[in-house]
Design a protein around this motif. Sequence first.
Motif, PDB file in Angstrom:
ATOM      1  N   PRO A  19       0.880  -1.073  -0.226  1.00  0.00           N
ATOM      2  CA  PRO A  19      -0.177   0.372   0.336  1.00  0.00           C
ATOM      3  C   PRO A  19       1.195   1.042  -0.204  1.00  0.00           C
ATOM      4  O   PRO A  19       2.146   1.277   0.867  1.00  0.00           O
ATOM      5  N   LEU A  20       0.787   2.305  -0.886  1.00  0.00           N
ATOM      6  CA  LEU A  20       1.277   3.664  -0.971  1.00  0.00           C
ATOM      7  C   LEU A  20       0.207   4.805  -0.591  1.00  0.00           C
ATOM      8  O   LEU A  20      -0.830   4.539  -1.647  1.00  0.00           O
ATOM      9  N   ILE A  21       1.031   5.264  -0.121  1.00  0.00           N
ATOM     10  CA  ILE A  21      -0.066   6.407  -0.059  1.00  0.00           C
ATOM     11  C   ILE A  21      -0.139   7.456  -0.746  1.00  0.00           C
ATOM     12  O   ILE A  21       1.206   8.387  -1.007  1.00  0.00           O
ATOM     13  N   ASN A  22      -1.030   7.566  -1.738  1.00  0.00           N
ATOM     14  CA  ASN A  22      -1.021   8.450  -3.400  1.00  0.00           C
ATOM     15  C   ASN A  22      -0.618   9.769  -2.728  1.00  0.00           C
ATOM     16  O   ASN A  22      -2.290  10.529  -2.112  1.00  0.00           O
ATOM     17  N   GLY A  23       0.159  10.709  -2.406  1.00  0.00           N
ATOM     18  CA  GLY A  23      -0.035  12.550  -2.180  1.00  0.00           C
ATOM     19  C   GLY A  23       0.353  12.884  -1.315  1.00  0.00           C
ATOM     20  O   GLY A  23       0.283  14.016  -0.368  1.00  0.00           O
ATOM     21  N   ALA A  24       1.688  11.606  -0.261  1.00  0.00           N
ATOM     22  CA  ALA A  24       1.993  11.552   0.180  1.00  0.00           C
ATOM     23  C   ALA A  24       4.180  12.080   0.597  1.00  0.00           C
ATOM     24  O   ALA A  24       4.214  11.952  -0.210  1.00  0.00           O
ATOM     25  N   GLN A  25       4.056  13.306   1.312  1.00  0.00           N
ATOM     26  CA  GLN A  25       5.420  13.561   1.048  1.00  0.00           C
ATOM     27  C   GLN A  25       6.197  12.297   1.405  1.00  0.00           C
ATOM     28  O   GLN A  25       5.915  11.108   3.008  1.00  0.00           O
ATOM     29  N   THR A  50      10.705  10.972   1.534  1.00  0.00           N
ATOM     30  CA  THR A  50      11.691  10.029   0.659  1.00  0.00           C
ATOM     31  C   THR A  50      12.215   8.767   0.245  1.00  0.00           C
ATOM     32  O   THR A  50      12.065   8.184   0.693  1.00  0.00           O
ATOM     33  N   LEU A  51      13.055   8.855  -1.213  1.00  0.00           N
ATOM     34  CA  LEU A  51      13.319   8.122  -1.591  1.00  0.00           C
ATOM     35  C   LEU A  51      14.949   7.742  -1.407  1.00  0.00           C
ATOM     36  O   LEU A  51      15.479   9.024  -2.044  1.00  0.00           O
ATOM     37  N   GLU A  52      15.545   7.140  -0.787  1.00  0.00           N
ATOM     38  CA  GLU A  52      16.797   6.704  -0.373  1.00  0.00           C
ATOM     39  C   GLU A  52      17.367   5.359  -1.787  1.00  0.00           C
ATOM     40  O   GLU A  52      16.551   3.784  -0.915  1.00  0.00           O
ATOM     41  N   VAL A  53      18.199   5.167  -2.282  1.00  0.00           N
ATOM     42  CA  VAL A  53      18.218   4.814  -3.459  1.00  0.00           C
ATOM     43  C   VAL A  53      19.358   3.868  -3.213  1.00  0.00           C
ATOM     44  O   VAL A  53      20.881   5.137  -3.498  1.00  0.00           O
ATOM     45  N   GLY A  54      20.036   3.145  -2.775  1.00  0.00           N
ATOM     46  CA  GLY A  54      21.873   2.973  -1.902  1.00  0.00           C
ATOM     47  C   GLY A  54      22.608   1.153  -2.799  1.00  0.00           C
ATOM     48  O   GLY A  54      21.492   0.938  -3.814  1.00  0.00           O
ATOM     49  N   ASN A  55      23.225   1.081  -2.129  1.00  0.00           N
ATOM     50  CA  ASN A  55      24.419  -0.378  -2.535  1.00  0.00           C
ATOM     51  C   ASN A  55      23.381  -1.560  -3.050  1.00  0.00           C
ATOM     52  O   ASN A  55      22.898  -2.280  -3.121  1.00  0.00           O
ATOM     53  N   LYS A  56      22.991  -1.318  -0.904  1.00  0.00           N
ATOM     54  CA  LYS A  56      22.415  -2.587  -0.752  1.00  0.00           C
ATOM     55  C   LYS A  56      21.044  -2.446  -0.933  1.00  0.00           C
ATOM     56  O   LYS A  56      20.464  -3.904  -0.698  1.00  0.00           O
ATOM     57  N   GLU A  57      20.489  -1.518  -0.689  1.00  0.00           N
ATOM     58  CA  GLU A  57      18.701  -1.487  -0.385  1.00  0.00           C
ATOM     59  C   GLU A  57      18.239  -0.346  -0.802  1.00  0.00           C
ATOM     60  O   GLU A  57      18.720   0.484  -1.104  1.00  0.00           O
ATOM     61  N   VAL A  58      16.787  -0.215  -1.132  1.00  0.00           N
ATOM     62  CA  VAL A  58      16.195   0.813  -1.532  1.00  0.00           C
ATOM     63  C   VAL A  58      14.962   1.547  -0.352  1.00  0.00           C
ATOM     64  O   VAL A  58      14.462   0.249   0.220  1.00  0.00           O
ATOM     65  N   LYS A  59      14.944   2.362   0.326  1.00  0.00           N
ATOM     66  CA  LYS A  59      14.022   2.696   1.766  1.00  0.00           C
ATOM     67  C   LYS A  59      13.572   3.541   1.214  1.00  0.00           C
ATOM     68  O   LYS A  59      13.130   5.104   0.583  1.00  0.00           O
ATOM     69  N   LEU A  60      11.525   3.453   0.987  1.00  0.00           N
ATOM     70  CA  LEU A  60      10.858   5.294   1.152  1.00  0.00           C
ATOM     71  C   LEU A  60       9.988   4.968   2.385  1.00  0.00           C
ATOM     72  O   LEU A  60       9.878   4.104   2.996  1.00  0.00           O
ATOM     73  N   SER A  61      10.585   6.124   2.651  1.00  0.00           N
ATOM     74  CA  SER A  61       9.966   6.414   3.845  1.00  0.00           C
ATOM     75  C   SER A  61       8.901   7.896   3.702  1.00  0.00           C
ATOM     76  O   SER A  61       9.206   8.581   2.898  1.00  0.00           O
ATOM     77  N   PHE A  62       8.238   7.603   4.290  1.00  0.00           N
ATOM     78  CA  PHE A  62       6.497   8.191   4.419  1.00  0.00           C
ATOM     79  C   PHE A  62       6.539   9.095   5.980  1.00  0.00           C
ATOM     80  O   PHE A  62       6.100   9.178   7.192  1.00  0.00           O
ATOM     81  N   ASN A  63       6.813  10.732   5.134  1.00  0.00           N
ATOM     82  CA  ASN A  63       6.596  11.779   6.137  1.00  0.00           C
ATOM     83  C   ASN A  63       4.927  12.161   6.323  1.00  0.00           C
ATOM     84  O   ASN A  63       4.422  12.777   5.594  1.00  0.00           O
ATOM     85  N   THR A  64       4.302  11.038   7.356  1.00  0.00           N
ATOM     86  CA  THR A  64       2.549  11.565   7.654  1.00  0.00           C
ATOM     87  C   THR A  64       2.538  12.628   8.051  1.00  0.00           C
ATOM     88  O   THR A  64       0.996  12.370   9.313  1.00  0.00           O
ATOM     89  N   ASP A  65       3.120  13.281   8.680  1.00  0.00           N
ATOM     90  CA  ASP A  65       2.647  14.228   9.671  1.00  0.00           C
ATOM     91  C   ASP A  65       1.518  14.842   8.961  1.00  0.00           C
ATOM     92  O   ASP A  65       1.878  16.070   7.859  1.00  0.00           O
ATOM     93  N   LYS A  66      -0.169  15.586   9.279  1.00  0.00           N
ATOM     94  CA  LYS A  66      -0.353  16.222   8.844  1.00  0.00           C
ATOM     95  C   LYS A  66      -0.737  17.441   8.914  1.00  0.00           C
ATOM     96  O   LYS A  66      -1.546  18.448   8.471  1.00  0.00           O
ATOM     97  N   GLY A  67      -0.163  18.297   9.741  1.00  0.00           N
ATOM     98  CA  GLY A  67       0.012  19.298  10.212  1.00  0.00           C
ATOM     99  C   GLY A  67       0.623  20.233   8.796  1.00  0.00           C
ATOM    100  O   GLY A  67       0.039  21.590   8.765  1.00  0.00           O
TER     101      GLY A  67
END
Length: 312
Positions: free
Chosen positions: A287-293, A295-312
């Motif tokens: 599940p992906l929150i379409n419209g969320a802020q 951060t996409l981090e693409v590294g040597n060994k892994e990829v990390k997609l982090s959601f900033n879900t502060d609604k303020g």
Amino acid sequence: MSNLIFPPYLQEGDRVIILSPSSKIDKSFLRGATKRLKSWGLEVVLAKNAGSANGTYAGSIRQRVKDLQDAMDDEKAKVIFCSRGGYGVVHLMDKLNFTKFKKHPKWLIGFSDITALHNLFQQNGFASLHAPMARHLTVEPEDDFCAQALKDILFGNAINGEEAFNYVCPAHKLNHKGTGAGILRGGNLSVFYGLRGTPYDIPAEGTILFIEDVGERPHAVERMMYNLKLGGILEKLSGLIIGQFTEYEENKSLGKDLYGALADLVKEYDYPICFNFPVGHVTMNVPLINGAQVTLEVGNKEVKLSFNTDKG
């Protein structure tokens, strides 16, 4: 639009409306989704035409518009759960009114052809959930990762916990390493492509775009991507997530496989690009929150997609 509104998270007893805005569905999947959502402590309401059929569609355009409009206007509902995709959502795009929805926003859930509704909801200022639908909730076990992730997001468990809400997947040899931040947008490539040049197109600048598709021949996928390239979309992105492309014949008509052709097409861009992300017409369709802020981090060994879900 940088500050999309997050609908309220759920509590036990909240109402979910299941409807079918595009193709008709096997009623056993409606029953299965109802059972799973009820097991989460939710009140489940089936829209009048959720199980209807009119040719390949789940009812006439008028019936499908009424079901969706009624769900959008329902003051007690917290979720609009689309039973399936399949062609048909485009019939509804210019016939919906957001006046009451804006007073009582709710989560829209679905993927594939539902991408069109995600674009529409974002255009009206609301985040939504690109996520598994009725078949998945029916056939996958109780502890299925994606179903559990959907539940956690809806109830705010993934959001309000101490750990950041993120997905991690292995690196791919074609990835572009780097870090980018922006608003997550996208979904099914052919549906997204079909809305280019309309009011329901998505803005490129500041976007982390994710794409997936099913049953599209490699040259058709490449043609759509060239449209994004020649239209100035790709160069403005903050990141690109290339998900699963399934149910096609990998005949190397482009001189190489599909991912290889796409890698050549995007090689000039210096933002992070991730291949083989777990989103698409597959069991591991996170599940992906379409419209969320995000951060996409693409590294040597892994990829990390982090959601900033502060609604303020």
